[in-house]
Design a protein around this motif. Structure first.
Motif, PDB file in Angstrom:
ATOM      1  N   GLN A 249       6.516   2.658  -6.575  1.00 22.16           N
ATOM      2  CA  GLN A 249       7.196   1.020  -6.400  1.00 22.16           C
ATOM      3  C   GLN A 249       7.377   0.966  -5.053  1.00 22.16           C
ATOM      4  OE1 GLN A 249       7.479  -0.959  -9.067  1.00 22.16           O
ATOM      5  NE2 GLN A 249       6.725   0.735 -10.188  1.00 22.16           N
ATOM      6  N   ILE A 250       6.840  -0.213  -4.557  1.00 23.00           N
ATOM      7  CA  ILE A 250       6.825  -0.773  -3.089  1.00 23.00           C
ATOM      8  C   ILE A 250       7.439  -2.148  -3.006  1.00 23.00           C
ATOM      9  CG2 ILE A 250       5.630  -1.388  -0.845  1.00 23.00           C
ATOM     10  CD1 ILE A 250       5.267   1.804  -1.842  1.00 23.00           C
ATOM     11  N   THR A 251       8.433  -2.145  -2.239  1.00 24.83           N
ATOM     12  CA  THR A 251       9.025  -3.375  -1.979  1.00 24.83           C
ATOM     13  C   THR A 251       8.422  -4.227  -1.050  1.00 24.83           C
ATOM     14  OG1 THR A 251      11.310  -2.746  -2.988  1.00 24.83           O
ATOM     15  CG2 THR A 251      11.501  -4.705  -1.615  1.00 24.83           C
ATOM     16  N   HIS A 252       8.094  -5.624  -1.263  1.00 29.39           N
ATOM     17  CA  HIS A 252       7.684  -6.574  -0.042  1.00 29.39           C
ATOM     18  C   HIS A 252       8.485  -7.571   0.315  1.00 29.39           C
ATOM     19  CE1 HIS A 252       3.685  -4.216  -0.611  1.00 29.39           C
ATOM     20  NE2 HIS A 252       3.929  -4.260  -1.934  1.00 29.39           N
ATOM     21  N   ARG A 253       8.539  -8.054   1.408  1.00 23.37           N
ATOM     22  CA  ARG A 253       9.016  -9.281   1.825  1.00 23.37           C
ATOM     23  C   ARG A 253       8.124 -10.426   1.575  1.00 23.37           C
ATOM     24  NH1 ARG A 253      11.000 -10.402   7.829  1.00 23.37           N
ATOM     25  NH2 ARG A 253      10.086 -12.263   7.633  1.00 23.37           N
ATOM     26  N   LYS A 254       8.553 -11.392   0.876  1.00 21.33           N
ATOM     27  CA  LYS A 254       7.789 -12.586   0.581  1.00 21.33           C
ATOM     28  C   LYS A 254       7.388 -13.350   1.708  1.00 21.33           C
ATOM     29  CE  LYS A 254       9.388 -13.591  -4.252  1.00 21.33           C
ATOM     30  NZ  LYS A 254       9.716 -14.626  -5.073  1.00 21.33           N
ATOM     31  N   PRO A 255       6.455 -14.041   2.033  1.00 23.76           N
ATOM     32  CA  PRO A 255       6.076 -14.556   3.199  1.00 23.76           C
ATOM     33  C   PRO A 255       7.068 -15.660   3.577  1.00 23.76           C
ATOM     34  CG  PRO A 255       4.079 -14.619   1.412  1.00 23.76           C
ATOM     35  CD  PRO A 255       5.251 -14.065   0.893  1.00 23.76           C
ATOM     36  N   VAL A 256       7.242 -15.751   4.719  1.00 21.19           N
ATOM     37  CA  VAL A 256       8.305 -16.915   5.088  1.00 21.19           C
ATOM     38  C   VAL A 256       7.499 -18.079   5.851  1.00 21.19           C
ATOM     39  CG1 VAL A 256      10.098 -17.130   6.670  1.00 21.19           C
ATOM     40  CG2 VAL A 256       9.977 -14.981   5.695  1.00 21.19           C
ATOM     41  N   LYS A 257       7.992 -19.108   5.494  1.00 24.44           N
ATOM     42  CA  LYS A 257       7.274 -20.463   6.088  1.00 24.44           C
ATOM     43  C   LYS A 257       7.854 -20.827   7.208  1.00 24.44           C
ATOM     44  CE  LYS A 257       6.281 -22.079   1.270  1.00 24.44           C
ATOM     45  NZ  LYS A 257       6.583 -22.725   0.257  1.00 24.44           N
TER      46      LYS A 257
ATOM     47  N   THR B 245       8.622  -6.710  -5.834  1.00 25.36           N
ATOM     48  CA  THR B 245       8.036  -5.253  -6.039  1.00 25.36           C
ATOM     49  C   THR B 245       6.803  -5.094  -6.660  1.00 25.36           C
ATOM     50  OG1 THR B 245      10.199  -4.705  -6.089  1.00 25.36           O
ATOM     51  CG2 THR B 245       8.868  -2.930  -6.770  1.00 25.36           C
ATOM     52  N   SER B 246       6.018  -4.255  -5.943  1.00 27.73           N
ATOM     53  CA  SER B 246       4.741  -4.047  -6.712  1.00 27.73           C
ATOM     54  C   SER B 246       4.441  -2.370  -6.932  1.00 27.73           C
ATOM     55  CB  SER B 246       3.564  -4.653  -5.910  1.00 27.73           C
ATOM     56  OG  SER B 246       3.326  -3.761  -4.650  1.00 27.73           O
ATOM     57  N   SER B 247       3.472  -1.972  -7.638  1.00 22.32           N
ATOM     58  CA  SER B 247       3.147  -0.554  -7.861  1.00 22.32           C
ATOM     59  C   SER B 247       1.935  -0.284  -6.993  1.00 22.32           C
ATOM     60  CB  SER B 247       3.101  -0.357  -9.429  1.00 22.32           C
ATOM     61  OG  SER B 247       3.057   0.840  -9.816  1.00 22.32           O
ATOM     62  N   GLU B 248       2.003   0.719  -6.545  1.00 23.63           N
ATOM     63  CA  GLU B 248       0.708   1.213  -5.461  1.00 23.63           C
ATOM     64  C   GLU B 248       0.429   2.735  -5.990  1.00 23.63           C
ATOM     65  OE1 GLU B 248       1.200   0.616  -1.582  1.00 23.63           O
ATOM     66  OE2 GLU B 248       1.060  -1.416  -1.801  1.00 23.63           O
ATOM     67  N   GLN B 249      -0.711   3.204  -5.979  1.00 19.93           N
ATOM     68  CA  GLN B 249      -1.054   4.522  -6.185  1.00 19.93           C
ATOM     69  C   GLN B 249      -1.033   5.206  -4.921  1.00 19.93           C
ATOM     70  OE1 GLN B 249      -4.831   5.265  -8.369  1.00 19.93           O
ATOM     71  NE2 GLN B 249      -4.043   6.949  -8.750  1.00 19.93           N
ATOM     72  N   ARG B 250      -0.372   6.403  -4.653  1.00 22.33           N
ATOM     73  CA  ARG B 250      -0.452   7.113  -3.498  1.00 22.33           C
ATOM     74  C   ARG B 250      -1.002   8.450  -3.867  1.00 22.33           C
ATOM     75  NH1 ARG B 250       3.236   4.930   0.492  1.00 22.33           N
ATOM     76  NH2 ARG B 250       2.928   2.691   0.377  1.00 22.33           N
ATOM     77  N   CYS B 251      -1.755   8.867  -3.009  1.00 19.82           N
ATOM     78  CA  CYS B 251      -2.628  10.194  -3.435  1.00 19.82           C
ATOM     79  C   CYS B 251      -2.460  11.114  -2.169  1.00 19.82           C
ATOM     80  CB  CYS B 251      -3.993  10.005  -3.639  1.00 19.82           C
ATOM     81  SG  CYS B 251      -4.159   8.985  -5.243  1.00 19.82           S
ATOM     82  N   LYS B 252      -2.352  12.385  -2.553  1.00 17.34           N
ATOM     83  CA  LYS B 252      -2.326  13.367  -1.512  1.00 17.34           C
ATOM     84  C   LYS B 252      -3.203  14.806  -2.150  1.00 17.34           C
ATOM     85  CE  LYS B 252       2.151  15.323  -2.549  1.00 17.34           C
ATOM     86  NZ  LYS B 252       3.395  15.830  -2.032  1.00 17.34           N
ATOM     87  N   THR B 253      -3.636  15.558  -0.981  1.00 19.19           N
ATOM     88  CA  THR B 253      -4.521  16.563  -1.349  1.00 19.19           C
ATOM     89  C   THR B 253      -3.379  17.959  -1.467  1.00 19.19           C
ATOM     90  OG1 THR B 253      -6.452  15.636  -0.477  1.00 19.19           O
ATOM     91  CG2 THR B 253      -6.508  18.130  -0.845  1.00 19.19           C
ATOM     92  N   VAL B 254      -3.504  18.707  -2.337  1.00 18.88           N
ATOM     93  CA  VAL B 254      -2.757  19.676  -2.481  1.00 18.88           C
ATOM     94  C   VAL B 254      -3.681  20.941  -2.703  1.00 18.88           C
ATOM     95  CG1 VAL B 254      -0.412  18.780  -3.236  1.00 18.88           C
ATOM     96  CG2 VAL B 254      -2.111  19.615  -4.672  1.00 18.88           C
TER      97      VAL B 254
END
Length: 189
Positions: free
Chosen positions: A57-65, A122-131
């Motif tokens: 879950q990523i929190t973003h600030r809404k664009p400011v006018k 808030t939006s959902s993003e997929q984060r990947c890493k190599t193990v």
């Protein structure tokens, strides 16, 4: 000595010589099996890179006018000036109005800044890493064997199926030769 006795003696002597030579050959030939003493698996570690992903879950600030917060500053200044104008009289009233406008402008600016910072989504993003995963794999078997008085080790792809390994001409027989399959010939009609 008669002829049949002589023939019997010759045949008997030949039989003794041939049996003796076969027995001597068997003695010279050596053992037909090597005794398995110990079997140890030979392993190697295999490392495999693997991608592992998860939703975050990523929190973003809404664009400011209004990046400079002009609206908050102006509204705060007007309200502060109006309130300052209610205080005192004469020149004190003018000073209170200006001070109220400046203080109100600053307060309005900060209030708008705080509201803009809290205006998020808030939006959902997929984060990947190599193990790297690792596991052991059997690559062969070290087999210790005894052949006559000699103890040695040989690496085999499969473990021996019994406690003996066949020997031919003084050499271990580790694999059987593939059997040739002859195709059937079908007569033409």
């Amino acid at each position: 000595m008669n002829k049949s006795m002589l023939t019997g003696a010759i045949i008997g002597g030949a039989a003794v010589i041939s049996l003796g030579s076969v027995a001597g050959y068997q003695a010279l030939k050596g053992p037909s099996y090597a005794q398995v003493m110990q079997v140890a698996e030979v392993k190697e570690t295999v490392k495999t890179p693997e991608q592992v992903c998860k939703q975050v879950q990523i929190t973003h600030r809404k664009p400011v006018k209004d990046e400079n917060r002009i609206a908050g500053t102006l509204i705060g200044g007007l309200v502060g000036g109006a309130l300052g104008n209610q205080v005192g009289g004469g020149n004190g009233k003018k000073i209170a109005t200006v001070a109220g406008a400046v203080g109100g402008g600053y307060a309005g600016n900060q209030i708008q800044k705080n509201m803009q910072q809290k205006d998020t989504y808030t939006s959902s993003e997929q984060r990947c890493k190599t193990v790297t995963r690792s596991h052991d794999r059997v690559v062969g078997y070290d087999v210790q064997y005894k052949l006559g008085d000699k103890i040695d080790t040989v690496r085999m792809s499969q473990p021996p199926t019994s406690d003996r390994i066949p020997v031919e001409h003084g050499q271990l027989v580790l694999a059987t030769a593939p059997v040739a399959i002859t195709p059937a010939v079908v007569p033409a009609n």
